[in-house]
Design an enzyme around this catalytic site. Structure first.
Site, PDB file in Angstrom:
ATOM      1  N   LYS A  74       8.301  60.851  12.799  1.00 26.10           N
ATOM      2  CA  LYS A  74       7.505  61.755  13.636  1.00 26.10           C
ATOM      3  C   LYS A  74       6.901  62.815  12.736  1.00 26.10           C
ATOM      4  O   LYS A  74       7.445  63.115  11.672  1.00 26.10           O
ATOM      5  CB  LYS A  74       8.394  62.448  14.682  1.00 26.10           C
ATOM      6  CG  LYS A  74       7.609  63.016  15.848  1.00 26.10           C
ATOM      7  CD  LYS A  74       7.361  61.942  16.892  1.00 26.10           C
ATOM      8  CE  LYS A  74       6.420  62.394  17.969  1.00 26.10           C
ATOM      9  NZ  LYS A  74       6.365  61.393  19.051  1.00 26.10           N
TER      10      LYS A  74
ATOM     11  N   ASP B 177       0.337  62.111  19.578  1.00 27.56           N
ATOM     12  CA  ASP B 177       1.338  62.716  20.476  1.00 27.56           C
ATOM     13  C   ASP B 177       0.602  63.923  21.076  1.00 27.56           C
ATOM     14  O   ASP B 177      -0.635  63.937  21.091  1.00 27.56           O
ATOM     15  CB  ASP B 177       2.609  63.099  19.703  1.00 27.56           C
ATOM     16  CG  ASP B 177       3.780  63.458  20.632  1.00 27.56           C
ATOM     17  OD1 ASP B 177       4.449  62.555  21.140  1.00 27.56           O
ATOM     18  OD2 ASP B 177       4.020  64.671  20.869  1.00 27.56           O
TER      19      ASP B 177
END
Ligand code: NDP
Ligand code: 2IT
Length: 447
Positions: free
Chosen positions: A127, A167
């Protein structure tokens, strides 16, 4: 948590990662729900896998300097956590939001390892992101920021190394600027290096819709288990971004009445059912506040409070905005108003206390790492198409996504049944994904 070695491990995680409360939360939830597995298979406690699984393989922290439209130099922080590569190249999104800091990136990266394991596709967990706030920035500023961000990130990623995607705050526009800069710096048109690309240069159909659609496919399975379906159900969806919009679209398609959504400023309630074309125009095209909805539909009610969403009576609640939006008060309010199904489109929107409340009050609960895995699963399908140098049709990708979501539900449910808590999909998802990941780590030796 009752097991002494798990308690000790969790204490160690807390002291090694001080003040990182979101990361602690994610680890605590997983360790808690693995206890029933360790009672049956104690070998895992002595394998060293747990101690390694809570520690990222690599955490990259970098400076991102760029120049705004007024000629002022701005400095943001960039991050990429490469959490676990046992199942495949690191894979996970990039978040641009002022709240981004190591705790947020680590909790998201940790969750991603288990989520990706549930998809059954060959993807490790990662991430990244930045504390850059895209709100109010011009298109030129967004482009220059993305280029500056990629001028460091490019050396750490690659189609067989680490494959970022979107995201919060990162959609097709940002992925385009990031991809262009990657190509320029590396001199390689390696389409598999990022997912969420536009269709005309290697993106996959359905990736835009995938997280929202996938969430609804997952909830269809939850409903089916209780002999119910979406028809005529009252649904509320938090947020009005990428995940929310396509969750609303699919729920409406299946006959639900979606009565409320929100953004970080407030909540819209439209008892006649939300006008999704208008929401898309406000949020996707004009990038404005959800309050504008009332300009066109004066009958709709606007509350200048995001959490007012959870006061709206519903059968199904789909939190699709951000972490921590459902605390115990919101959980109790949902229950009081008759909500019987909650499924997480966002990552970690519910507190541990709220989850416990749902589980013990027979509110059927679909946890994020299972329910929102459709986005990354379709990213996996985009990677496959990039390797094949082929594009599948919308129907083909949608069918594969649907099949993956069904398969994730079955895994979570069957595991919950096997460990004698049939409605606990939190435990089911955590045990099923842990076993896949831990077995791969064990097979590859101590690294
Ligand atoms: P977007 O940036 O597209 O949208 C986020 C939405 O949430 C916006 O409407 C934003 O409002 C709203 N929001 C932010 N904070 C709050 C708040 N405190 N209260 C109410 N609304 C809020 O992001 P995504 O839709 O991509 O992501 C949403 C969630 O889903 C995140 O948790 C993300 O990690 C998760 N997720 C995303 C996936 C993806 O493929 N994109 C895949 C799996 C999970 P505003 O416009 O005011 O900022
Ligand atoms: O949280 C998530 O699963 C995502 N943001 C999607 C990640 C991806 O690689 O598509």
């Amino acid at each position: 948590m009752k097991n002494l070695s798990l308690i000790q491990l969790f204490e160690q995680v807390k002291s090694r990662n001080p003040y990182e409360t979101e990361f602690h939360h994610a680890v605590e939830e997983v360790l808690n729900s693995l206890e029933p597995l360790f009672e049956v298979e104690p070998k895992w406690l002595k394998s060293g896998v747990l101690e390694r699984i809570v520690e990222p393989e690599r955490l990259i922290h970098f400076r991102v300097s760029w120049v705004d439209d007024g000629g002022i130099v701005r400095v943001n922080r960039g991050f990429r956590v490469q959490f676990n590569s046992a199942l495949g190249p690191y894979k996970g999104g990039l978040r641009f939001h002022p709240s981004v800091r190591p705790s947020i990136i680590k909790f998201l990266g940790f969750e991603q390892c288990f989520k990706n394991a549930l998809t059954g596709l060959p993807m490790g967990g990662g991430k990244g992101g930045s504390d850059f706030d895209p709100k109010g920035k011009s298109d030129g500023e967004i482009m220059r920021f993305c280029q500056a961000f990629m001028s460091e990130l490019y050396r750490h990623i690659g189609s067989d190394i680490d494959v970022p995607a979107g995201d919060m705050g990162v959609g097709a526009r940002e992925i385009g600027y990031l991809y262009g800069m990657y190509k320029k710096l590396s001199n390689v048109h390696a389409q598999g290096v990022l997912t969420g690309k536009s269709i005309n240069y290697g993106g996959s159909l359905v990736r835009t819709q995938a997280t929202g659609y996938g969430l609804v496919y997952f909830v269809e399975n939850m409903l089916k288990d209780k002999n119910e379906d979406f028809k005529g159900k009252r649904v509320i969806v938090s947020g009005s971004g990428n995940v929310s919009i396509y969750a609303i679209e699919k729920a409406q398609e299946l006959g639900a009445l979606v009565v409320a959504c929100s953004d970080s400023n407030g909540t819209i309630v439209d008892e006649r059912g939300l006008d999704l074309a208008l929401i898309k125009e406000i949020k996707e095209i004009k990038r404005e506040r959800i309050q504008r909805y009332c300009d066109v539909h004066p009958n709709a009610i606007y509350h200048a409070d995001s959490s007012a969403l959870y006061d709206v009576a519903c059968d199904i609640a789909l939190p699709c905005a951000t972490q921590g939006e459902i605390q115990i008060e919101q959980a109790q309010q949902l229950f009081k108003n008759g909500c019987r199904f909650v499924a997480e489109g966002a990552n970690m929107p519910s507190s541990l206390e709220a989850i416990q409340f749902f589980l013990s009050n027979d509110v059927y609960f679909g946890p994020a790492k299972a329910a929102n895995a459709g986005g990354v699963a379709t990213s996996g399908l985009e990677m496959s198409q990039n390797s094949l140098r082929l594009n599948w049709t919308f129907e083909e990708v949608d069918q594969r996504l649907h099949a993956i979501m069904d398969q994730i539900y079955v895994q979570a449910k069957q595991t919950a049944i096997a460990y004698k808590d049939p409605n606990n999909l939190v435990m089911g998802s955590n045990i099923a994904s842990f076993k896949r990941l831990a077995e791969a780590m064990l097979a590859q030796g101590v690294l």
